[in-house]
Design a protein around this motif. Structure first.
Motif, PDB file in Angstrom:
ATOM      1  N   GLN A  14       0.841  -1.190   0.000  1.00  0.00           N
ATOM      2  CA  GLN A  14       0.000   0.000   0.000  1.00  0.00           C
ATOM      3  C   GLN A  14       0.877   1.241   0.000  1.00  0.00           C
ATOM      4  O   GLN A  14       2.009   1.210   0.474  1.00  0.00           O
ATOM      5  CB  GLN A  14      -0.896   0.043   1.240  1.00  0.00           C
ATOM      6  CG  GLN A  14      -1.936  -1.047   1.275  1.00  0.00           C
ATOM      7  CD  GLN A  14      -2.835  -0.917   2.484  1.00  0.00           C
ATOM      8  OE1 GLN A  14      -2.372  -0.818   3.607  1.00  0.00           O
ATOM      9  NE2 GLN A  14      -4.137  -0.928   2.244  1.00  0.00           N
ATOM     10  N   ARG A  15       0.327   2.319  -0.535  1.00  0.00           N
ATOM     11  CA  ARG A  15       1.005   3.611  -0.457  1.00  0.00           C
ATOM     12  C   ARG A  15      -0.025   4.729  -0.422  1.00  0.00           C
ATOM     13  O   ARG A  15      -1.119   4.609  -0.992  1.00  0.00           O
ATOM     14  CB  ARG A  15       1.977   3.806  -1.614  1.00  0.00           C
ATOM     15  CG  ARG A  15       1.351   4.190  -2.933  1.00  0.00           C
ATOM     16  CD  ARG A  15       2.403   4.576  -3.971  1.00  0.00           C
ATOM     17  NE  ARG A  15       1.793   5.099  -5.168  1.00  0.00           N
ATOM     18  CZ  ARG A  15       1.648   6.387  -5.452  1.00  0.00           C
ATOM     19  NH1 ARG A  15       2.061   7.303  -4.602  1.00  0.00           N
ATOM     20  NH2 ARG A  15       1.086   6.774  -6.573  1.00  0.00           N
ATOM     21  N   HIS A  16       0.351   5.809   0.248  1.00  0.00           N
ATOM     22  CA  HIS A  16      -0.470   7.006   0.262  1.00  0.00           C
ATOM     23  C   HIS A  16      -0.052   7.884  -0.912  1.00  0.00           C
ATOM     24  O   HIS A  16       1.082   7.822  -1.377  1.00  0.00           O
ATOM     25  CB  HIS A  16      -0.265   7.779   1.577  1.00  0.00           C
ATOM     26  CG  HIS A  16      -0.839   7.090   2.758  1.00  0.00           C
ATOM     27  ND1 HIS A  16      -2.180   7.139   3.067  1.00  0.00           N
ATOM     28  CD2 HIS A  16      -0.264   6.321   3.708  1.00  0.00           C
ATOM     29  CE1 HIS A  16      -2.405   6.436   4.163  1.00  0.00           C
ATOM     30  NE2 HIS A  16      -1.258   5.918   4.563  1.00  0.00           N
ATOM     31  N   PRO A  17      -0.929   8.733  -1.401  1.00  0.00           N
ATOM     32  CA  PRO A  17      -0.533   9.642  -2.468  1.00  0.00           C
ATOM     33  C   PRO A  17       0.521  10.627  -1.965  1.00  0.00           C
ATOM     34  O   PRO A  17       0.524  10.982  -0.781  1.00  0.00           O
ATOM     35  CB  PRO A  17      -1.836  10.364  -2.832  1.00  0.00           C
ATOM     36  CG  PRO A  17      -2.759  10.145  -1.692  1.00  0.00           C
ATOM     37  CD  PRO A  17      -2.329   8.882  -1.013  1.00  0.00           C
ATOM     38  N   ASN A  18       1.417  11.060  -2.856  1.00  0.00           N
ATOM     39  CA  ASN A  18       2.420  12.046  -2.447  1.00  0.00           C
ATOM     40  C   ASN A  18       1.837  13.458  -2.566  1.00  0.00           C
ATOM     41  O   ASN A  18       0.724  13.648  -3.066  1.00  0.00           O
ATOM     42  CB  ASN A  18       3.722  11.873  -3.230  1.00  0.00           C
ATOM     43  CG  ASN A  18       3.562  12.125  -4.714  1.00  0.00           C
ATOM     44  OD1 ASN A  18       2.854  13.034  -5.137  1.00  0.00           O
ATOM     45  ND2 ASN A  18       4.232  11.314  -5.526  1.00  0.00           N
ATOM     46  N   SER A  19       2.597  14.442  -2.129  1.00  0.00           N
ATOM     47  CA  SER A  19       2.091  15.818  -2.090  1.00  0.00           C
ATOM     48  C   SER A  19       1.754  16.358  -3.484  1.00  0.00           C
ATOM     49  O   SER A  19       0.799  17.117  -3.637  1.00  0.00           O
ATOM     50  CB  SER A  19       3.088  16.732  -1.378  1.00  0.00           C
ATOM     51  OG  SER A  19       4.322  16.725  -2.062  1.00  0.00           O
ATOM     52  N   LEU A  22      -1.594  15.026  -4.609  1.00  0.00           N
ATOM     53  CA  LEU A  22      -2.692  15.626  -3.853  1.00  0.00           C
ATOM     54  C   LEU A  22      -2.889  17.117  -4.161  1.00  0.00           C
ATOM     55  O   LEU A  22      -4.018  17.577  -4.297  1.00  0.00           O
ATOM     56  CB  LEU A  22      -2.441  15.472  -2.348  1.00  0.00           C
ATOM     57  CG  LEU A  22      -2.522  14.065  -1.781  1.00  0.00           C
ATOM     58  CD1 LEU A  22      -2.012  14.043  -0.346  1.00  0.00           C
ATOM     59  CD2 LEU A  22      -3.944  13.535  -1.854  1.00  0.00           C
ATOM     60  N   GLY A  42      -7.015   8.632  -2.075  1.00  0.00           N
ATOM     61  CA  GLY A  42      -6.796   7.845  -0.866  1.00  0.00           C
ATOM     62  C   GLY A  42      -5.694   6.818  -1.052  1.00  0.00           C
ATOM     63  O   GLY A  42      -4.846   6.926  -1.941  1.00  0.00           O
ATOM     64  N   LEU A  43      -5.739   5.797  -0.237  1.00  0.00           N
ATOM     65  CA  LEU A  43      -4.734   4.749  -0.222  1.00  0.00           C
ATOM     66  C   LEU A  43      -4.793   3.891  -1.486  1.00  0.00           C
ATOM     67  O   LEU A  43      -5.868   3.499  -1.936  1.00  0.00           O
ATOM     68  CB  LEU A  43      -4.989   3.870   1.011  1.00  0.00           C
ATOM     69  CG  LEU A  43      -3.906   2.946   1.491  1.00  0.00           C
ATOM     70  CD1 LEU A  43      -2.662   3.737   1.898  1.00  0.00           C
ATOM     71  CD2 LEU A  43      -4.418   2.163   2.689  1.00  0.00           C
ATOM     72  N   GLU A  44      -3.620   3.600  -2.062  1.00  0.00           N
ATOM     73  CA  GLU A  44      -3.491   2.705  -3.213  1.00  0.00           C
ATOM     74  C   GLU A  44      -3.049   1.340  -2.685  1.00  0.00           C
ATOM     75  O   GLU A  44      -2.101   1.267  -1.911  1.00  0.00           O
ATOM     76  CB  GLU A  44      -2.439   3.288  -4.166  1.00  0.00           C
ATOM     77  CG  GLU A  44      -2.127   2.420  -5.356  1.00  0.00           C
ATOM     78  CD  GLU A  44      -1.017   3.027  -6.210  1.00  0.00           C
ATOM     79  OE1 GLU A  44      -1.288   3.994  -6.944  1.00  0.00           O
ATOM     80  OE2 GLU A  44       0.112   2.530  -6.120  1.00  0.00           O
ATOM     81  N   THR A  45      -3.729   0.268  -3.085  1.00  0.00           N
ATOM     82  CA  THR A  45      -3.400  -1.079  -2.614  1.00  0.00           C
ATOM     83  C   THR A  45      -3.154  -1.993  -3.801  1.00  0.00           C
ATOM     84  O   THR A  45      -3.969  -2.047  -4.727  1.00  0.00           O
ATOM     85  CB  THR A  45      -4.544  -1.662  -1.759  1.00  0.00           C
ATOM     86  OG1 THR A  45      -4.821  -0.762  -0.680  1.00  0.00           O
ATOM     87  CG2 THR A  45      -4.183  -3.018  -1.189  1.00  0.00           C
ATOM     88  N   ASP A  73      -7.526   1.360  -6.682  1.00  0.00           N
ATOM     89  CA  ASP A  73      -7.321   2.813  -6.589  1.00  0.00           C
ATOM     90  C   ASP A  73      -5.901   3.217  -6.970  1.00  0.00           C
ATOM     91  O   ASP A  73      -5.252   4.009  -6.289  1.00  0.00           O
ATOM     92  CB  ASP A  73      -7.686   3.338  -5.194  1.00  0.00           C
ATOM     93  CG  ASP A  73      -9.173   3.240  -4.913  1.00  0.00           C
ATOM     94  OD1 ASP A  73      -9.962   3.314  -5.871  1.00  0.00           O
ATOM     95  OD2 ASP A  73      -9.544   3.073  -3.738  1.00  0.00           O
TER      96      ASP A  73
END
Length: 168
Positions: A14-19, A22, A42-45, A73
């Motif tokens: 999983q990873r969160h989007p970077n700045s 966003l 949101g979170l990418e899985t 996502d």
């Protein structure tokens, strides 16, 4: 004296989007794009399956792998087809959609010279990645393919032996 092996790998990441994904809102001169972020990302899985066959011998080192990744996502950047009037740059928007990535990788390597201190080998690497997603408007899929030819020279210095002969 050959050595063969088969490996199966299952993975979840999983990873969160970077700045940038966003909050981008303007020209990005390094990529020559006008980028628009999406604060709702949101979170990418990703769920991945990788199957590899390896063959090692004195004459050859070979690896062949096939893989499949389902990404929920998946965060992407997509061209809108419009151009920013002020900068003249193509406009790209960040978004998320379910995606699938699959393909193969093949690597062949042949040792040419092997001594205690020097190793020279020649190699060839090829991979093919195919991506499909639900967000594509103009093209349903994207295919990436690369290949590399290398000659690798490694020099091994046996520091332990030199210390044993000439203790400090």
């Amino acid at each position: 004296n050959a050595e063969d092996s088969l490996a199966l790998s299952l993975q979840r990441s999983q990873r969160h989007p970077n700045s940038t994904e966003l909050h981008a809102q303007g020209p990005h001169l390094a990529t020559r794009q006008y980028e628009n972020g999406d604060a709702s990302l949101g979170l990418e899985t990703a769920y991945s399956l990788d199957l590899s066959y390896r063959h090692r011998s004195k004459e050859w080192n070979n690896t062949f792998s096939v893989f499949y990744t389902h990404c929920v996502d998946h965060i992407y950047s997509s061209a809108t087809g419009a151009t920013d009037a002020a900068s003249g740059l193509a406009i790209y928007n960040y978004g998320a959609a379910d995606s699938a990535f699959y393909g193969f990788e093949a690597e062949l390597e042949r040792p040419l010279i092997q001594t205690d201190r020097l190793q020279v080998s020649a190699g060839f690497l090829m991979d093919l990645v195919k991506a499909e997603n639900e967000f594509a408007q103009n093209a349903r899929e994207k295919i990436l393919s690369t290949y590399h030819k290398d000659i690798v020279v490694e020099k091994h210095v046996n520091h332990y032996r030199s210390l044993m002969k000439n203790p400090e």
